[in-house]
Design an enzyme around this catalytic site. Structure first.
Site, short mmCIF file in Angstrom:
data_model
loop_
_atom_site.label_atom_id
_atom_site.label_comp_id
_atom_site.label_asym_id
_atom_site.label_seq_id
_atom_site.Cartn_x
_atom_site.Cartn_y
_atom_site.Cartn_z
N CYS A 100 -84.45 -38.49 52.87
CA CYS A 100 -83.75 -38.09 51.64
C CYS A 100 -84.60 -38.39 50.42
O CYS A 100 -84.64 -37.61 49.46
CB CYS A 100 -82.41 -38.82 51.53
SG CYS A 100 -81.31 -38.51 52.90
N ARG B 291 -77.66 -32.15 56.06
CA ARG B 291 -78.44 -31.57 54.96
C ARG B 291 -78.02 -30.11 54.80
O ARG B 291 -78.57 -29.22 55.44
CB ARG B 291 -79.94 -31.67 55.26
CG ARG B 291 -80.40 -33.10 55.40
CD ARG B 291 -81.88 -33.24 55.65
NE ARG B 291 -82.16 -34.55 56.20
CZ ARG B 291 -82.24 -35.68 55.48
NH1 ARG B 291 -82.11 -35.64 54.18
NH2 ARG B 291 -82.47 -36.84 56.06
C1 BEZ Z 1 -83.29 -40.23 56.18
O1 BEZ Z 1 -84.37 -40.74 56.44
O2 BEZ Z 1 -83.07 -39.66 55.12
C2 BEZ Z 1 -82.21 -40.27 57.21
C3 BEZ Z 1 -82.55 -40.22 58.53
C4 BEZ Z 1 -81.55 -40.29 59.51
C5 BEZ Z 1 -80.22 -40.41 59.12
C6 BEZ Z 1 -79.90 -40.45 57.78
C7 BEZ Z 1 -80.89 -40.37 56.82
#
Ligand code: BEZ
Length: 237
Positions: free
Chosen positions: A54, A137
């Site tokens: 993110c 997402r």
């Molecule tokens: C992230 O790195 O943004 C992420 C990865 C797995 C689950 C939630 C967020």
């Protein structure tokens, strides 16, 4: 007459009016989509603040905000975190994180707090097979009339391609402005398809500029459309 079909599981679809909501964001309260009337909007969700994928996405999107704005498009983020988490995360991004040469990045587009998951649920961003506590997402493209024009979903573990989001935006604006369709992997400046998809078969007879058309068969005709002509029309609309 336009027919709006009801959607019992609250999963907005292409062609639906964007569900209305009011929300608190890092830039104050917004009333969506009314506040964005006359503009394109990209409403996108991310799973959680203070997570690496993110973070890379926010740095990338914020760095491209001006490019989207020039194309009459505003960005709005959302996660099911609270406002103070959002504020602390965005401050950390600005003060500490460098990603692919992008640093000191200030996120100035609104980031919605949605602890109750009300907005995320309304937009089908909570997809329990993936996670029942985080938004996937999701990307909703909403046009200047408040209609959803495209939707893209990615799982939690894969960051989005922001060049593709920009390409899709410009492609939709091009199809609207020039009554054409855009073929696979189209980029501004590439040939476009005439007439628009779904009305195939009589392309060559219908077109005024027949000499500029290249018909591969009765259902597949293309024509040239210069990048400058597109950008001129879109960016000066
Ligand atoms: C992230 O790195 O943004 C992420 C990865 C797995 C689950 C939630 C967020």
């Amino acid at each position: 007459m336009e027919v709006q079909v009801s959607n019992p599981i609250s999963m907005p679809r292409i062609g639906d009016k964007a569900p209305q909501f009011k929300a608190i964001t890092t830039q104050g309260e917004i009333n969506f989509p009314a506040d964005y009337a006359g503009k394109w909007a990209i409403l996108f969700s991310h799973p959680a603040d203070f997570t690496p994928v993110c973070t890379s996405e926010f740095i990338t999107f914020a760095s491209q905000q001006e490019k989207f704005r020039k194309a009459n498009c505003e960005l709005i983020g959302l996660s099911v975190d609270g406002l103070y988490s959002h504020i602390a995360w965005l401050r950390t991004i600005r003060e500490k994180i460098e990603y692919r040469g992008m640093k000191d990045v200030e996120v100035t587009f609104p980031l919605i707090e949605d602890i109750t998951m009300e907005v995320a649920t309304k937009y089908g961003m909570i997809q329990p097979g993936e996670s029942s506590t985080k938004a996937v997402r999701a990307v909703f493209f909403v046009d200047p009339a408040g209609t959803i024009r495209a939707i893209i979903y990615y799982p939690l573990t894969i960051g989005r391609n922001f060049d593709e989001l920009y390409r899709a935006l410009i492609a939709m604006q091009t199809t609207d402005a020039f009554s054409v369709a855009c073929p696979a992997d189209w980029q501004p400046g590439d040939d476009v398809i005439v007439p628009t998809a779904g009305s195939c078969g009589v392309a060559k007879e219908r077109m005024e500029d027949k000499e500029n058309m290249d018909c591969k068969d009765w259902f597949f005709c293309t024509k040239k459309l210069g990048k400058e002509e597109i950008m001129d029309k879109l960016l000066n609309a």
